[in-house]
Motif scaffolding. Structure first.
Motif, PDB file in Angstrom:
ATOM      1  N   TYR A  11       0.828  -1.202   0.000  1.00  0.00           N
ATOM      2  CA  TYR A  11       0.000   0.000   0.000  1.00  0.00           C
ATOM      3  C   TYR A  11       0.863   1.253   0.000  1.00  0.00           C
ATOM      4  CZ  TYR A  11      -4.356  -2.513   0.834  1.00  0.00           C
ATOM      5  OH  TYR A  11      -5.446  -3.322   0.711  1.00  0.00           O
ATOM      6  N   ARG A  15       0.822   3.975  -2.932  1.00  0.00           N
ATOM      7  CA  ARG A  15       0.603   5.388  -2.620  1.00  0.00           C
ATOM      8  C   ARG A  15       1.738   6.251  -3.187  1.00  0.00           C
ATOM      9  NH1 ARG A  15      -0.387   7.763   3.467  1.00  0.00           N
ATOM     10  NH2 ARG A  15      -1.610   9.548   2.845  1.00  0.00           N
ATOM     11  N   MET A  57      -8.152   7.757  -3.705  1.00  0.00           N
ATOM     12  CA  MET A  57      -8.634   6.534  -3.049  1.00  0.00           C
ATOM     13  C   MET A  57      -7.665   6.068  -1.978  1.00  0.00           C
ATOM     14  SD  MET A  57     -10.519   4.250  -5.949  1.00  0.00           S
ATOM     15  CE  MET A  57      -9.314   4.425  -7.248  1.00  0.00           C
ATOM     16  N   MET A  58      -6.377   6.110  -2.260  1.00  0.00           N
ATOM     17  CA  MET A  58      -5.387   5.686  -1.264  1.00  0.00           C
ATOM     18  C   MET A  58      -5.397   6.635  -0.070  1.00  0.00           C
ATOM     19  SD  MET A  58      -4.173   2.891  -2.384  1.00  0.00           S
ATOM     20  CE  MET A  58      -2.888   2.654  -1.185  1.00  0.00           C
ATOM     21  N   LYS A  61      -8.337   5.683   1.945  1.00  0.00           N
ATOM     22  CA  LYS A  61      -8.121   4.418   2.651  1.00  0.00           C
ATOM     23  C   LYS A  61      -7.333   4.655   3.927  1.00  0.00           C
ATOM     24  CE  LYS A  61      -5.624   0.025   2.326  1.00  0.00           C
ATOM     25  NZ  LYS A  61      -5.745  -0.146   3.725  1.00  0.00           N
ATOM     26  N   GLU A  65      -8.603   4.289   7.836  1.00  0.00           N
ATOM     27  CA  GLU A  65      -7.910   3.390   8.758  1.00  0.00           C
ATOM     28  C   GLU A  65      -7.392   4.118   9.986  1.00  0.00           C
ATOM     29  OE1 GLU A  65      -4.844   1.336   6.634  1.00  0.00           O
ATOM     30  OE2 GLU A  65      -6.242  -0.103   5.775  1.00  0.00           O
TER      31      GLU A  65
END
Length: 171
Positions: A11, A15, A57-58, A61, A65
């Motif tokens: 991830y 990113r 979107m990242m 996310k 979180e």
């Protein structure tokens, strides 16, 4: 909400790639100006443009979180990490482009002009994404609760709807 998750390097790499491609996309636009003159830069630019969505979107996310349920701390952090730096940089650019003439009618009038320009995103064109990003971050606390309560099937349908709307809009 208090479960501990381990960092996934994939991830982080995704990113990083998204950030780099967003930067390259904007540099290409500035360098070539009119990308229709040559086909290769146009193709590369169109491919890189897809990564704007990936970047958002990242960011979403990681924002979802990292939201721990305390809305006051969450918003305070966003003000200090995003809004304040953008506000200061915008003030710098505003003064740089307009000079001291901003205060010709007085400090309060100059500050009001700056506030209007800042809210309308009229100071620096390439800050367009900041207001979008701030809008996304404003809804994260509410979106986090909603997404955690959705079933997997509901999440799949929600994703399909989002992709369909974006696809139809761009088509």
């Amino acid at each position: 909400m208090s479960e501990k998750k381990t960092y996934q390097a994939s991830y982080g790499l995704l990113r990083l790639v998204a950030c780099v491609t967003v930067i390259v996309h904007h540099v290409l636009s500035a360098v070539y100006g009119d990308l229709t003159k040559t086909q290769l830069p146009l193709l590369v630019d169109n491919l890189l443009m897809c990564n704007n969505g990936l970047f958002f979107m990242m960011s979403g996310k990681f924002a979802l979180e990292n939201y721990k349920g305390d809305i006051a701390i969450y918003y305070k952090k966003k003000v200090t990490t995003i809004l304040l730096p953008v506000l200061l940089l915008s003030a710098f650019y505003y003064l740089y482009y307009n000079g001291s003439s901003v205060f010709a009618d007085g400090i309060l009038t100059g500050m009001a002009k700056f506030a209007r320009a800042f809210m309308a995103n009229e100071i620096v064109e390439y800050f367009w994404f900041v207001s979008t990003l701030l809008g996304f971050y404003l809804v994260v606390p509410f979106f986090a609760v909603m997404l955690r309560k959705l079933t997997e099937k509901e999440k799949d349908i929600f994703l399909l709807l989002l992709v369909a709307v974006v696809g139809i809009t761009n088509f």
